[in-house]
Structures are given as C-alpha cells and as structure tokens.
Design a protein around this motif. Structure first.
Motif, PDB file in Angstrom:
ATOM      1  N   ARG A 103       0.830  -1.210   0.000  1.00  8.12           N
ATOM      2  CA  ARG A 103       0.000   0.000   0.000  1.00  8.12           C
ATOM      3  C   ARG A 103       0.867   1.265   0.000  1.00  8.12           C
ATOM      4  N   LEU A 104       1.882   1.286   0.842  1.00  3.92           N
ATOM      5  CA  LEU A 104       2.737   2.470   0.908  1.00  3.92           C
ATOM      6  C   LEU A 104       3.540   2.645  -0.378  1.00  3.92           C
ATOM      7  N   ASN A 105       4.026   1.555  -0.958  1.00  2.00           N
ATOM      8  CA  ASN A 105       4.736   1.646  -2.244  1.00  2.00           C
ATOM      9  C   ASN A 105       3.834   2.200  -3.336  1.00  2.00           C
ATOM     10  N   ALA A 106       2.563   1.804  -3.326  1.00  2.00           N
ATOM     11  CA  ALA A 106       1.628   2.232  -4.371  1.00  2.00           C
ATOM     12  C   ALA A 106       1.197   3.688  -4.202  1.00  2.00           C
ATOM     13  N   LYS A 107       1.120   4.159  -2.970  1.00  2.00           N
ATOM     14  CA  LYS A 107       0.531   5.474  -2.712  1.00  2.00           C
ATOM     15  C   LYS A 107       1.532   6.602  -2.500  1.00  2.00           C
ATOM     16  N   LEU A 108       2.732   6.294  -2.022  1.00  2.00           N
ATOM     17  CA  LEU A 108       3.709   7.340  -1.726  1.00  2.00           C
ATOM     18  C   LEU A 108       4.693   7.491  -2.877  1.00  2.00           C
ATOM     19  N   ILE A 150       5.788  12.950   5.749  1.00  2.00           N
ATOM     20  CA  ILE A 150       5.819  11.511   5.446  1.00  2.00           C
ATOM     21  C   ILE A 150       5.083  10.747   6.535  1.00  2.00           C
ATOM     22  N   LEU A 151       5.347  11.089   7.804  1.00  2.00           N
ATOM     23  CA  LEU A 151       4.679  10.427   8.927  1.00  2.00           C
ATOM     24  C   LEU A 151       3.165  10.623   8.862  1.00  2.00           C
ATOM     25  N   GLU A 152       2.752  11.847   8.593  1.00  2.00           N
ATOM     26  CA  GLU A 152       1.313  12.137   8.515  1.00  2.00           C
ATOM     27  C   GLU A 152       0.655  11.380   7.367  1.00  2.00           C
ATOM     28  N   ALA A 153       1.332  11.275   6.246  1.00  2.00           N
ATOM     29  CA  ALA A 153       0.786  10.540   5.099  1.00  2.00           C
ATOM     30  C   ALA A 153       0.637   9.054   5.427  1.00  2.00           C
ATOM     31  N   ILE A 154       1.630   8.486   6.098  1.00  2.00           N
ATOM     32  CA  ILE A 154       1.566   7.067   6.463  1.00  2.00           C
ATOM     33  C   ILE A 154       0.380   6.807   7.377  1.00  2.00           C
ATOM     34  N   VAL A 155       0.206   7.649   8.393  1.00  2.00           N
ATOM     35  CA  VAL A 155      -0.930   7.477   9.299  1.00  2.00           C
ATOM     36  C   VAL A 155      -2.234   7.574   8.522  1.00  2.00           C
ATOM     37  N   ALA A 156      -2.355   8.565   7.654  1.00  2.00           N
ATOM     38  CA  ALA A 156      -3.584   8.735   6.874  1.00  2.00           C
ATOM     39  C   ALA A 156      -3.864   7.524   5.983  1.00  2.00           C
ATOM     40  N   LEU A 157      -2.817   6.920   5.430  1.00  2.00           N
ATOM     41  CA  LEU A 157      -2.990   5.770   4.533  1.00  2.00           C
ATOM     42  C   LEU A 157      -3.302   4.467   5.272  1.00  2.00           C
ATOM     43  N   LEU A 158      -2.902   4.369   6.541  1.00  2.00           N
ATOM     44  CA  LEU A 158      -3.054   3.098   7.250  1.00  2.00           C
ATOM     45  C   LEU A 158      -4.155   3.091   8.312  1.00  2.00           C
ATOM     46  N   LEU A 192      -6.305  -1.196  11.384  1.00  2.00           N
ATOM     47  CA  LEU A 192      -5.068  -0.704  11.982  1.00  2.00           C
ATOM     48  C   LEU A 192      -5.355   0.528  12.840  1.00  2.00           C
ATOM     49  N   ILE A 193      -4.820   0.518  14.055  1.00  2.00           N
ATOM     50  CA  ILE A 193      -5.016   1.624  14.990  1.00  2.00           C
ATOM     51  C   ILE A 193      -3.641   2.182  15.348  1.00  2.00           C
ATOM     52  N   PRO A 194      -3.437   3.486  15.169  1.00  2.00           N
ATOM     53  CA  PRO A 194      -2.141   4.051  15.561  1.00  2.00           C
ATOM     54  C   PRO A 194      -2.039   4.107  17.084  1.00  2.00           C
ATOM     55  N   LYS A 195      -0.855   3.741  17.617  1.00  2.00           N
ATOM     56  CA  LYS A 195      -0.653   3.723  19.066  1.00  2.00           C
ATOM     57  C   LYS A 195       0.394   4.721  19.541  1.00  2.00           C
ATOM     58  N   ARG A 196       1.541   4.796  18.828  1.00  2.00           N
ATOM     59  CA  ARG A 196       2.651   5.636  19.291  1.00  2.00           C
ATOM     60  C   ARG A 196       3.429   6.204  18.113  1.00  2.00           C
ATOM     61  N   LEU A 197       4.098   7.287  18.410  1.00  2.00           N
ATOM     62  CA  LEU A 197       5.064   7.895  17.508  1.00  2.00           C
ATOM     63  C   LEU A 197       6.293   8.200  18.348  1.00  2.00           C
TER      64      LEU A 197
END
Length: 170
Positions: A12-17, A81-89, A101-106
């Motif tokens: 997913r990240l390879n396809a979208k970023l 980049i971090l914000e895009a990953i969170v938005a995509l996942l 998928l639930i984000p837990k920590r940064l």
C-alpha cells in the motif's frame, strides 16, 4: 497472516507514496537509501475470543529521512511523510481478515550515529488483531515447511531450482 500484514502495508505504501521509492520489510533502517520506510511486525498480546485466541500484533513503520542542513530541516521533511503514512493506514484492513489498523505511538528513535550523518528516524506503532484459526496437527506441522524457489536468470519468471525446508530439523 503476520507476513501478509507486513507485505500488504509495504504494498500500500509503495503504491501510494511517491517518496520514498521503496518500502522494505524488516530491513535495518541504517542500510536503506533515504528517505526510507521499513515495516516490521513485532510483539503483541493474545486474548481469548470464544473458543479461539486472537493475536494483537504491534506493527512498526520506521521512517528514516536525511537532510544535512539542520535538525529543523530534517523534522520539516519527515513530518509530512509520517502524517501521510498514518492517513494511509489508520482504520485500514488491507483487504485482510484483520481488525482495522489503529495508531498507538510515535517515537523519535534516531541514534547518535544517524544524527551525525544528518538523519532523523521516527517509528510509528500500529496495532491490529486477528483470530488464530484452529488447525489440525497436520496443518500445524505444514506451517513449519518452507518452499524456496531460486530465480537465477534476471527477468526470468521461471524458477531454476527449488527446495523444501522443514524448520526444526537438524
């Protein structure tokens, strides 16, 4: 399923970023061309669900960014980049039979050596879950067999050789 989760996130990240060009799986972040994203499943807990157990794996997405000018420029470069990953996942099931998928920590996990090289490294942690299917003894033993195909000719999609390895044999 754990491998499927890693592969689907990387896919997913390879396809979208557009940057970074390649998302790796379980690669040492210092070895990747930057900017780099690495996906790793590691850790997690179990809980009983009816007659089955659910595993709740932690999924780590490690982002390495480099800018030689300043720490401030590195932060400005890595944050989008971090914000895009969170938005995509976030909330995504990746087409798998898993909990969203639930984000837990940064966390900023930059090591001293990396900082001296002008890099900044952040780790995003997500959680998901899935029910572990009930398997017969034979099916469970089959999980310990790994099929390997060897592709010796570049661009050729035909395996030149193959092996089957049974884990735990000496």
């Amino acid at each position: 399923m754990l491998t499927d989760i890693e592969e689907k996130i990387a896919e997913r990240l390879n396809a979208k970023l557009s940057e970074p060009k390649v998302v790796g799986i379980d690669e040492p972040h210092g070895a990747l061309r930057v900017p780099a994203i690495d996906v790793i499943v590691g850790g997690g807990g179990f809980k009983r669900v009816s007659q089955h157990y659910e595993i709740n794996p932690n999924v780590f997405v490690v982002v390495t960014f480099q800018n030689l000018r300043s720490v401030q420029d590195r932060r400005k470069g890595v944050y989008p980049i971090l914000e895009a990953i969170v938005a995509l996942l976030v909330g995504n099931k990746l087409g798998l039979k898993i909990d969203p998928l639930i984000p837990k920590r940064l966390d900023n996990i930059t090591e001293e050596k990396e900082a001296k090289e002008g890099k900044i490294v952040f780790q995003l942690e997500f959680e998901t879950g899935f029910v572990i299917p009930k398997l017969s003894d034979e099916e469970a033993v089959d999980l310990l067999e790994v099929g390997l195909n060897y592709y010796l000719t570049p661009g050729d999609e035909t395996a030149d050789a193959a092996d089957e390895v049974t884990l735990g044999e000496t």
